[in-house]
Design a protein around this motif. Structure first.
Motif, PDB file in Angstrom:
ATOM      1  N   ALA A   1       2.829   7.018  -1.691  1.00 45.96           N
ATOM      2  CA  ALA A   1       3.959   7.856  -2.108  1.00 45.96           C
ATOM      3  C   ALA A   1       3.716   8.423  -3.504  1.00 45.96           C
ATOM      4  O   ALA A   1       3.988   9.601  -3.761  1.00 45.96           O
ATOM      5  CB  ALA A   1       5.253   7.053  -2.072  1.00 45.96           C
ATOM      6  N   LYS A   2       3.185   7.597  -4.384  1.00 45.30           N
ATOM      7  CA  LYS A   2       2.919   8.031  -5.758  1.00 45.30           C
ATOM      8  C   LYS A   2       1.859   9.139  -5.789  1.00 45.30           C
ATOM      9  O   LYS A   2       1.935  10.062  -6.606  1.00 45.30           O
ATOM     10  CB  LYS A   2       2.460   6.843  -6.597  1.00 45.30           C
ATOM     11  N   ALA A   3       0.890   9.062  -4.893  1.00 42.25           N
ATOM     12  CA  ALA A   3      -0.194  10.049  -4.866  1.00 42.25           C
ATOM     13  C   ALA A   3       0.223  11.367  -4.218  1.00 42.25           C
ATOM     14  O   ALA A   3      -0.416  12.398  -4.442  1.00 42.25           O
ATOM     15  CB  ALA A   3      -1.405   9.479  -4.125  1.00 42.25           C
ATOM     16  N   ALA A   4       1.290  11.353  -3.432  1.00 38.75           N
ATOM     17  CA  ALA A   4       1.750  12.569  -2.755  1.00 38.75           C
ATOM     18  C   ALA A   4       2.418  13.504  -3.752  1.00 38.75           C
ATOM     19  O   ALA A   4       3.013  13.065  -4.736  1.00 38.75           O
ATOM     20  CB  ALA A   4       2.722  12.206  -1.633  1.00 38.75           C
ATOM     21  N   SER A   5       2.335  14.810  -3.491  1.00 41.11           N
ATOM     22  CA  SER A   5       3.005  15.765  -4.369  1.00 41.11           C
ATOM     23  C   SER A   5       4.238  16.385  -3.712  1.00 41.11           C
ATOM     24  O   SER A   5       5.210  16.682  -4.393  1.00 41.11           O
ATOM     25  CB  SER A   5       2.037  16.854  -4.840  1.00 41.11           C
ATOM     26  N   ALA A   6       4.227  16.557  -2.397  1.00 43.48           N
ATOM     27  CA  ALA A   6       5.383  17.122  -1.696  1.00 43.48           C
ATOM     28  C   ALA A   6       6.517  16.094  -1.672  1.00 43.48           C
ATOM     29  O   ALA A   6       6.313  14.950  -1.262  1.00 43.48           O
ATOM     30  CB  ALA A   6       4.998  17.522  -0.279  1.00 43.48           C
TER      31      ALA A   6
ATOM     32  N   ILE B   1       7.419   8.620   3.121  1.00 42.27           N
ATOM     33  CA  ILE B   1       6.652   7.382   2.899  1.00 42.27           C
ATOM     34  C   ILE B   1       7.563   6.286   2.364  1.00 42.27           C
ATOM     35  O   ILE B   1       7.517   5.140   2.833  1.00 42.27           O
ATOM     36  CB  ILE B   1       5.455   7.631   1.959  1.00 42.27           C
ATOM     37  N   ASN B   2       8.415   6.631   1.400  1.00 40.17           N
ATOM     38  CA  ASN B   2       9.324   5.625   0.850  1.00 40.17           C
ATOM     39  C   ASN B   2      10.338   5.134   1.874  1.00 40.17           C
ATOM     40  O   ASN B   2      10.671   3.946   1.906  1.00 40.17           O
ATOM     41  CB  ASN B   2      10.024   6.159  -0.410  1.00 40.17           C
ATOM     42  N   ASP B   3      10.815   6.043   2.723  1.00 39.67           N
ATOM     43  CA  ASP B   3      11.723   5.633   3.799  1.00 39.67           C
ATOM     44  C   ASP B   3      11.014   4.680   4.756  1.00 39.67           C
ATOM     45  O   ASP B   3      11.577   3.677   5.191  1.00 39.67           O
ATOM     46  CB  ASP B   3      12.253   6.843   4.568  1.00 39.67           C
ATOM     47  N   HIS B   4       9.757   5.000   5.078  1.00 41.13           N
ATOM     48  CA  HIS B   4       9.017   4.134   5.996  1.00 41.13           C
ATOM     49  C   HIS B   4       8.672   2.796   5.347  1.00 41.13           C
ATOM     50  O   HIS B   4       8.546   1.791   6.046  1.00 41.13           O
ATOM     51  CB  HIS B   4       7.766   4.820   6.544  1.00 41.13           C
ATOM     52  N   LEU B   5       8.560   2.770   4.039  1.00 42.12           N
ATOM     53  CA  LEU B   5       8.350   1.503   3.349  1.00 42.12           C
ATOM     54  C   LEU B   5       9.511   0.556   3.635  1.00 42.12           C
ATOM     55  O   LEU B   5       9.297  -0.632   3.929  1.00 42.12           O
ATOM     56  CB  LEU B   5       8.212   1.731   1.838  1.00 42.12           C
ATOM     57  N   GLU B   6      10.722   1.065   3.584  1.00 42.98           N
ATOM     58  CA  GLU B   6      11.892   0.223   3.873  1.00 42.98           C
ATOM     59  C   GLU B   6      11.884  -0.251   5.325  1.00 42.98           C
ATOM     60  O   GLU B   6      12.202  -1.402   5.614  1.00 42.98           O
ATOM     61  CB  GLU B   6      13.191   0.969   3.543  1.00 42.98           C
ATOM     62  N   VAL B   7      11.489   0.621   6.232  1.00 47.40           N
ATOM     63  CA  VAL B   7      11.384   0.254   7.648  1.00 47.40           C
ATOM     64  C   VAL B   7      10.285  -0.794   7.833  1.00 47.40           C
ATOM     65  O   VAL B   7      10.446  -1.745   8.603  1.00 47.40           O
ATOM     66  CB  VAL B   7      11.111   1.510   8.514  1.00 47.40           C
ATOM     67  N   THR B   8       9.198  -0.654   7.102  1.00 46.11           N
ATOM     68  CA  THR B   8       8.086  -1.610   7.189  1.00 46.11           C
ATOM     69  C   THR B   8       8.534  -2.996   6.738  1.00 46.11           C
ATOM     70  O   THR B   8       8.146  -4.005   7.338  1.00 46.11           O
ATOM     71  CB  THR B   8       6.880  -1.111   6.365  1.00 46.11           C
ATOM     72  N   LYS B   9       9.358  -3.045   5.715  1.00 50.92           N
ATOM     73  CA  LYS B   9       9.909  -4.337   5.278  1.00 50.92           C
ATOM     74  C   LYS B   9      10.730  -4.974   6.400  1.00 50.92           C
ATOM     75  O   LYS B   9      10.680  -6.191   6.604  1.00 50.92           O
ATOM     76  CB  LYS B   9      10.755  -4.160   4.021  1.00 50.92           C
TER      77      LYS B   9
ATOM     78  N   THR C   1       0.800  -1.224   0.000  1.00 54.57           N
ATOM     79  CA  THR C   1       0.000   0.000   0.000  1.00 54.57           C
ATOM     80  C   THR C   1       0.836   1.279   0.000  1.00 54.57           C
ATOM     81  O   THR C   1       0.465   2.263  -0.656  1.00 54.57           O
ATOM     82  CB  THR C   1      -0.943   0.010   1.223  1.00 54.57           C
ATOM     83  N   LEU C   2       1.937   1.289   0.715  1.00 52.81           N
ATOM     84  CA  LEU C   2       2.721   2.522   0.851  1.00 52.81           C
ATOM     85  C   LEU C   2       3.221   3.092  -0.487  1.00 52.81           C
ATOM     86  O   LEU C   2       3.205   4.315  -0.658  1.00 52.81           O
ATOM     87  CB  LEU C   2       3.884   2.316   1.832  1.00 52.81           C
ATOM     88  N   PRO C   3       3.635   2.263  -1.440  1.00 50.57           N
ATOM     89  CA  PRO C   3       4.049   2.852  -2.728  1.00 50.57           C
ATOM     90  C   PRO C   3       2.930   3.642  -3.416  1.00 50.57           C
ATOM     91  O   PRO C   3       3.203   4.667  -4.057  1.00 50.57           O
ATOM     92  CB  PRO C   3       4.456   1.626  -3.562  1.00 50.57           C
ATOM     93  N   LYS C   4       1.688   3.209  -3.260  1.00 54.72           N
ATOM     94  CA  LYS C   4       0.555   3.945  -3.839  1.00 54.72           C
ATOM     95  C   LYS C   4       0.411   5.312  -3.168  1.00 54.72           C
ATOM     96  O   LYS C   4       0.118   6.311  -3.825  1.00 54.72           O
ATOM     97  CB  LYS C   4      -0.744   3.158  -3.667  1.00 54.72           C
TER      98      LYS C   4
END
Length: 183
Positions: free
Chosen positions: A50-55, A62-70, A45-48
Motif C-alpha cells: 500500500a505504501k509503495a502504491a501511488s493511486a 490494499i488497505n481494505d484487503h489488509l483488514e479482510v486478511t486479518k 506484507t500488505l502495508p508495504k
C-alpha cells in the motif's frame, strides 16, 4: 467360509480407508498450517504494498484487503478450533516467493508511476490466485473429511479472495493500465 472371507475383505477395505483418511487428514492439517502462515505473512506484507502504491484507489483497496486478511487469520484459528488443534503456522514457500516477487516489482519500477501500480496489482493478483486455489482445495477436503463447519468457513474466505481478485481487475481496467500506457 465365504462369509468369513467377505467379512475380512470388508474389514481390510475399511482399515485401508481409515489409513487413507488419516493420511488425507494429515495432509489437510498440514495445508491449513501453510495457509495460516501465508495469511499472517500477508498481514505484514500488505502495508508495504500500500505504501509503495501511488493511486489512491489502489492504496485503499490494499488497505481494505489488509483488514479482510486479518479476518482470514481469525477464521483459520476457528477452523483449527473446530479440529481441536492449536493454531500453528508452517512456512509457506509459495507465498514467500510470491511476496518476494512483489518486492522485486517495487524495486524495479519507478516510485510514483502508474507502471509501478500495474506491477503491484499484478503481484497482488498472484497472491489472490494462490489463495483462491488453496482455499478452494481446502474447502473440498474439509467436505470430504466431514468437517462441514470448517468447509463453510473456508468457502466464505474463498469467496472474499475471489472478490478481491475481481476488484483488482476492475481497478486495473478502469484507470491504472491506461495511465501506465500513457507514461
Amino acid at each position: 467360509m465365504e462369509k468369513t472371507t467377505k467379512r475380512n475383505n470388508t474389514k481390510a477395505a475399511k482399515n485401508a480407508s481409515q489409513e487413507n483418511d488419516s493420511r488425507l487428514e494429515e495432509f489437510f492439517h498440514d495445508e491449513l498450517k501453510d495457509i495460516y502462515w501465508a495469511e499472517k505473512h500477508l498481514v505484514k506484507t500488505l502495508p508495504k504494498m500500500a505504501k509503495a502504491a501511488s493511486a489512491e484507489d489502489l492504496k485503499t483497496a490494499i488497505n481494505d484487503h489488509l483488514e479482510v486478511t486479518k479476518e482470514h487469520v481469525t477464521r483459520l484459528e476457528q477452523v483449527f478450533s473446530i479440529l481441536e488443534q492449536k493454531p500453528q503456522a508452517k512456512k509457506c514457500d509459495a507465498m514467500e516467493g510470491i511476496t518476494k516477487e512483489g518486492d522485486s516489482i517495487i524495486e524495479d519500477t519507478e516510485d510514483g508511476t502508474a507502471t509501478r501500480d500495474v506491477g503491484i496489482i499484478l503481484a497482488c493478483q498472484k497472491v489472490e490466485h494462490y489463495e483462491i486455489a488453496t482455499y478452494g482445495g481446502l474447502a473440498q477436503l474439509a467436505k470430504t473429511l466431514g468437517y462441514t463447519k470448517a468447509a463453510a468457513i473456508l468457502e466464505k474466505t474463498l469467496s472474499e479472495e475471489k472478490e478481491a481478485d475481481q476488484s483488482l481487475t476492475e481497478l486495473a481496467e478502469a484507470t491504472v493500465n491506461e495511465q501506465a500506457n500513457a507514461e
